[in-house]
Design a protein around this motif. Structure first.
Motif, PDB file in Angstrom:
ATOM      1  N   ASN A   1      53.656  31.048  74.438  1.00  0.00           N
ATOM      2  CA  ASN A   1      53.600  30.583  73.048  1.00  0.00           C
ATOM      3  C   ASN A   1      52.533  29.518  72.835  1.00  0.00           C
ATOM      4  O   ASN A   1      52.023  29.353  71.724  1.00  0.00           O
ATOM      5  CB  ASN A   1      54.959  30.033  72.623  1.00  0.00           C
ATOM      6  CG  ASN A   1      56.011  31.117  72.499  1.00  0.00           C
ATOM      7  OD1 ASN A   1      55.694  32.271  72.236  1.00  0.00           O
ATOM      8  ND2 ASN A   1      57.271  30.761  72.696  1.00  0.00           N
ATOM      9  N   LYS A   2      52.184  28.801  73.875  1.00  0.00           N
ATOM     10  CA  LYS A   2      51.203  27.728  73.748  1.00  0.00           C
ATOM     11  C   LYS A   2      49.770  28.256  73.746  1.00  0.00           C
ATOM     12  O   LYS A   2      48.892  27.683  73.092  1.00  0.00           O
ATOM     13  CB  LYS A   2      51.382  26.725  74.894  1.00  0.00           C
ATOM     14  CG  LYS A   2      52.724  25.987  74.893  1.00  0.00           C
ATOM     15  CD  LYS A   2      52.840  25.085  76.109  1.00  0.00           C
ATOM     16  CE  LYS A   2      54.168  24.344  76.151  1.00  0.00           C
ATOM     17  NZ  LYS A   2      54.277  23.347  75.056  1.00  0.00           N
ATOM     18  N   THR A   3      49.535  29.329  74.487  1.00  0.00           N
ATOM     19  CA  THR A   3      48.160  29.813  74.652  1.00  0.00           C
ATOM     20  C   THR A   3      47.896  31.176  74.020  1.00  0.00           C
ATOM     21  O   THR A   3      46.731  31.551  73.818  1.00  0.00           O
ATOM     22  CB  THR A   3      47.814  29.913  76.151  1.00  0.00           C
ATOM     23  OG1 THR A   3      48.650  30.916  76.750  1.00  0.00           O
ATOM     24  CG2 THR A   3      48.042  28.582  76.856  1.00  0.00           C
TER      25      THR A   3
ATOM     26  N   HIS B   1      44.747  21.150  76.370  1.00  0.00           N
ATOM     27  CA  HIS B   1      45.676  20.698  77.408  1.00  0.00           C
ATOM     28  C   HIS B   1      47.103  20.864  76.887  1.00  0.00           C
ATOM     29  O   HIS B   1      47.383  20.604  75.721  1.00  0.00           O
ATOM     30  CB  HIS B   1      45.408  19.238  77.773  1.00  0.00           C
ATOM     31  CG  HIS B   1      44.031  18.993  78.313  1.00  0.00           C
ATOM     32  ND1 HIS B   1      43.720  19.133  79.649  1.00  0.00           N
ATOM     33  CD2 HIS B   1      42.870  18.648  77.683  1.00  0.00           C
ATOM     34  CE1 HIS B   1      42.429  18.872  79.829  1.00  0.00           C
ATOM     35  NE2 HIS B   1      41.886  18.585  78.647  1.00  0.00           N
ATOM     36  N   HIS B   2      47.993  21.304  77.762  1.00  0.00           N
ATOM     37  CA  HIS B   2      49.379  21.551  77.385  1.00  0.00           C
ATOM     38  C   HIS B   2      50.313  20.912  78.404  1.00  0.00           C
ATOM     39  O   HIS B   2      49.973  20.805  79.587  1.00  0.00           O
ATOM     40  CB  HIS B   2      49.659  23.055  77.304  1.00  0.00           C
ATOM     41  CG  HIS B   2      48.714  23.802  76.428  1.00  0.00           C
ATOM     42  ND1 HIS B   2      48.803  23.812  75.056  1.00  0.00           N
ATOM     43  CD2 HIS B   2      47.619  24.563  76.739  1.00  0.00           C
ATOM     44  CE1 HIS B   2      47.827  24.549  74.551  1.00  0.00           C
ATOM     45  NE2 HIS B   2      47.097  25.017  75.556  1.00  0.00           N
ATOM     46  N   GLU B   3      51.480  20.501  77.923  1.00  0.00           N
ATOM     47  CA  GLU B   3      52.511  19.970  78.811  1.00  0.00           C
ATOM     48  C   GLU B   3      53.682  20.934  78.838  1.00  0.00           C
ATOM     49  O   GLU B   3      54.086  21.470  77.798  1.00  0.00           O
ATOM     50  CB  GLU B   3      52.996  18.598  78.324  1.00  0.00           C
ATOM     51  CG  GLU B   3      52.015  17.472  78.539  1.00  0.00           C
ATOM     52  CD  GLU B   3      52.617  16.118  78.175  1.00  0.00           C
ATOM     53  OE1 GLU B   3      53.811  16.093  77.764  1.00  0.00           O
ATOM     54  OE2 GLU B   3      51.921  15.100  78.299  1.00  0.00           O
ATOM     55  N   VAL B   4      54.208  21.176  80.000  1.00  0.00           N
ATOM     56  CA  VAL B   4      55.413  21.995  80.141  1.00  0.00           C
ATOM     57  C   VAL B   4      56.411  21.239  81.000  1.00  0.00           C
ATOM     58  O   VAL B   4      56.029  20.501  81.913  1.00  0.00           O
ATOM     59  CB  VAL B   4      55.106  23.373  80.773  1.00  0.00           C
ATOM     60  CG1 VAL B   4      54.233  24.214  79.855  1.00  0.00           C
ATOM     61  CG2 VAL B   4      54.450  23.223  82.131  1.00  0.00           C
TER      62      VAL B   4
ATOM     63  N   ILE C   1      47.681  21.547  86.542  1.00  0.00           N
ATOM     64  CA  ILE C   1      47.540  22.987  86.782  1.00  0.00           C
ATOM     65  C   ILE C   1      46.376  23.502  85.933  1.00  0.00           C
ATOM     66  O   ILE C   1      46.213  23.125  84.773  1.00  0.00           O
ATOM     67  CB  ILE C   1      48.826  23.752  86.401  1.00  0.00           C
ATOM     68  CG1 ILE C   1      50.032  23.202  87.164  1.00  0.00           C
ATOM     69  CG2 ILE C   1      48.658  25.248  86.672  1.00  0.00           C
ATOM     70  CD1 ILE C   1      50.004  23.449  88.649  1.00  0.00           C
ATOM     71  N   LEU C   2      45.570  24.348  86.517  1.00  0.00           N
ATOM     72  CA  LEU C   2      44.452  24.953  85.780  1.00  0.00           C
ATOM     73  C   LEU C   2      44.812  26.378  85.394  1.00  0.00           C
ATOM     74  O   LEU C   2      45.245  27.170  86.234  1.00  0.00           O
ATOM     75  CB  LEU C   2      43.192  24.951  86.641  1.00  0.00           C
ATOM     76  CG  LEU C   2      41.972  25.685  86.056  1.00  0.00           C
ATOM     77  CD1 LEU C   2      41.497  25.006  84.769  1.00  0.00           C
ATOM     78  CD2 LEU C   2      40.845  25.760  87.084  1.00  0.00           C
ATOM     79  N   LEU C   3      44.636  26.695  84.128  1.00  0.00           N
ATOM     80  CA  LEU C   3      44.902  28.041  83.628  1.00  0.00           C
ATOM     81  C   LEU C   3      43.582  28.704  83.242  1.00  0.00           C
ATOM     82  O   LEU C   3      42.802  28.157  82.465  1.00  0.00           O
ATOM     83  CB  LEU C   3      45.825  27.994  82.408  1.00  0.00           C
ATOM     84  CG  LEU C   3      45.967  29.295  81.596  1.00  0.00           C
ATOM     85  CD1 LEU C   3      46.569  30.402  82.449  1.00  0.00           C
ATOM     86  CD2 LEU C   3      46.811  29.055  80.340  1.00  0.00           C
ATOM     87  N   LEU C   4      43.363  29.905  83.794  1.00  0.00           N
ATOM     88  CA  LEU C   4      42.190  30.699  83.436  1.00  0.00           C
ATOM     89  C   LEU C   4      42.643  32.024  82.830  1.00  0.00           C
ATOM     90  O   LEU C   4      43.718  32.537  83.170  1.00  0.00           O
ATOM     91  CB  LEU C   4      41.307  30.965  84.662  1.00  0.00           C
ATOM     92  CG  LEU C   4      40.646  29.754  85.326  1.00  0.00           C
ATOM     93  CD1 LEU C   4      39.803  30.205  86.511  1.00  0.00           C
ATOM     94  CD2 LEU C   4      39.797  28.974  84.330  1.00  0.00           C
ATOM     95  N   GLU C   5      41.826  32.531  81.972  1.00  0.00           N
ATOM     96  CA  GLU C   5      42.120  33.819  81.333  1.00  0.00           C
ATOM     97  C   GLU C   5      41.799  34.957  82.284  1.00  0.00           C
ATOM     98  O   GLU C   5      40.694  35.030  82.830  1.00  0.00           O
ATOM     99  CB  GLU C   5      41.296  33.945  80.057  1.00  0.00           C
ATOM    100  CG  GLU C   5      41.596  35.183  79.234  1.00  0.00           C
ATOM    101  CD  GLU C   5      40.786  35.207  77.948  1.00  0.00           C
ATOM    102  OE1 GLU C   5      40.893  36.203  77.209  1.00  0.00           O
ATOM    103  OE2 GLU C   5      40.039  34.240  77.695  1.00  0.00           O
TER     104      GLU C   5
ATOM    105  N   SER D   1      45.718  22.616  82.054  1.00  0.00           N
ATOM    106  CA  SER D   1      44.405  22.609  81.404  1.00  0.00           C
ATOM    107  C   SER D   1      43.951  24.046  81.181  1.00  0.00           C
ATOM    108  O   SER D   1      43.913  24.850  82.107  1.00  0.00           O
ATOM    109  CB  SER D   1      43.389  21.869  82.277  1.00  0.00           C
ATOM    110  OG  SER D   1      42.098  21.940  81.715  1.00  0.00           O
ATOM    111  N   TYR D   2      43.605  24.345  79.909  1.00  0.00           N
ATOM    112  CA  TYR D   2      43.150  25.694  79.567  1.00  0.00           C
ATOM    113  C   TYR D   2      41.937  25.564  78.654  1.00  0.00           C
ATOM    114  O   TYR D   2      42.044  25.258  77.471  1.00  0.00           O
ATOM    115  CB  TYR D   2      44.263  26.468  78.860  1.00  0.00           C
ATOM    116  CG  TYR D   2      43.851  27.810  78.319  1.00  0.00           C
ATOM    117  CD1 TYR D   2      43.137  28.721  79.092  1.00  0.00           C
ATOM    118  CD2 TYR D   2      44.182  28.181  77.007  1.00  0.00           C
ATOM    119  CE1 TYR D   2      42.757  29.950  78.587  1.00  0.00           C
ATOM    120  CE2 TYR D   2      43.810  29.415  76.493  1.00  0.00           C
ATOM    121  CZ  TYR D   2      43.094  30.289  77.289  1.00  0.00           C
ATOM    122  OH  TYR D   2      42.716  31.516  76.792  1.00  0.00           O
TER     123      TYR D   2
END
Length: 250
Positions: A59-61, A39-42, A94-98, A34-35
């Motif tokens: 490449n996704k974000t 939302h992205h899947e890897v 998973i949480l993604l933060l900048e 989650s960004y």
């Protein structure tokens, strides 16, 4: 969305070496990242590291690995920590933060864009003024070619106005395309001042051949090389002597 095979192809060489040493590929798991509002899947081997996850997210974000912060169960994870050892399983979230590095980069990009916009506007303003002065120079040229004389004061005024535009260009902080535009405008002003010197000589002596007009001794190349003028205009020239270092035009 990349499939498992595509994601696995982006795993680090170290991870592949570990798979080889263990006798073959490890089980692949899917992670939901989650960004912000996206939302992205890897897909990657369960024994991968959080650093491997970051590589798949570039490449996704659009965020480089050093610009990412990954959190699992509310705790930020380091690049060298392994997913399976931290309890990450198939379909874990998973949480993604900048990170601060990304924010600083974006701020710098915004600052540069703003500065470039200001430079373009400033150059456009000078260009409009030079267009007007160019028309006045052309009018003088037409008059002299027609056998008429122009007022001496007009040469002085036009030259000083053109030199003031050079000073404005000198004050513009420009990079890239804006710098090229500024340089082109500088050369245009230089050409107009040279033409005025030639016209002034013809105006003073209508019988003089234009090819023998007074040679301009100011070396305009100094605006590009950063060296001061090696010549001095004659006392009769209306041009204002500029002693500043014009290297900034480059």
């Amino acid at each position: 969305m990349n499939n498992a095979a595509d994601s696995a192809s982006e795993i680090s060489p170290e991870m592949r070496a570990a798979e080889s040493d263990s006798g073959g590929p490890r089980p692949t798991i899917k992670l939901n990242v989650s960004y912000g509002t996206s939302h992205h899947e890897v897909h990657l081997p369960a024994q991968s590291t959080f650093g491997d996850v970051k590589k798949l997210l570039v490449n996704k974000t659009g965020l480089e690995p050093e610009e990412q912060r990954l959190f699992f169960r509310g705790i930020e994870k380091g690049d060298n920590q392994h997913l399976h050892l931290e309890g990450v399983k198939d379909k874990s979230k998973i949480l993604l933060l900048e990170g601060n590095a990304s924010k600083e980069r974006k701020l710098e990009e915004t600052r540069k864009q703003n500065e470039m916009s200001k430079a373009f506007e400033a150059i456009a303003s000078v260009r409009a003024e030079v267009d007007k002065l160019s028309n006045r120079v052309t009018a003088i040229e037409v008059a002299i070619n027609g056998g008429n004389k122009a007022a001496e004061k007009e040469f002085l005024v036009l030259t000083e106005l053109l030199m003031s535009q050079l000073l404005k260009l000198d004050s513009i902080d420009a990079e890239g395309e804006a710098k090229l535009q500024r340089k082109a405008e500088v050369r245009r002003v230089q050409t107009l001042v040279d033409k005025l010197d030639s016209l002034k000589a013809r105006n003073s002596n209508p019988f003089i051949n234009s090819s023998n007009a007074v040679k301009v001794t100011t070396q305009w190349e100094t605006f590009d090389s950063g060296m001061e003028s090696s010549g001095t205009r004659s006392d009769n020239s209306p041009s204002t002597k500029i002693s500043q270092d014009w290297e900034r035009f480059e």
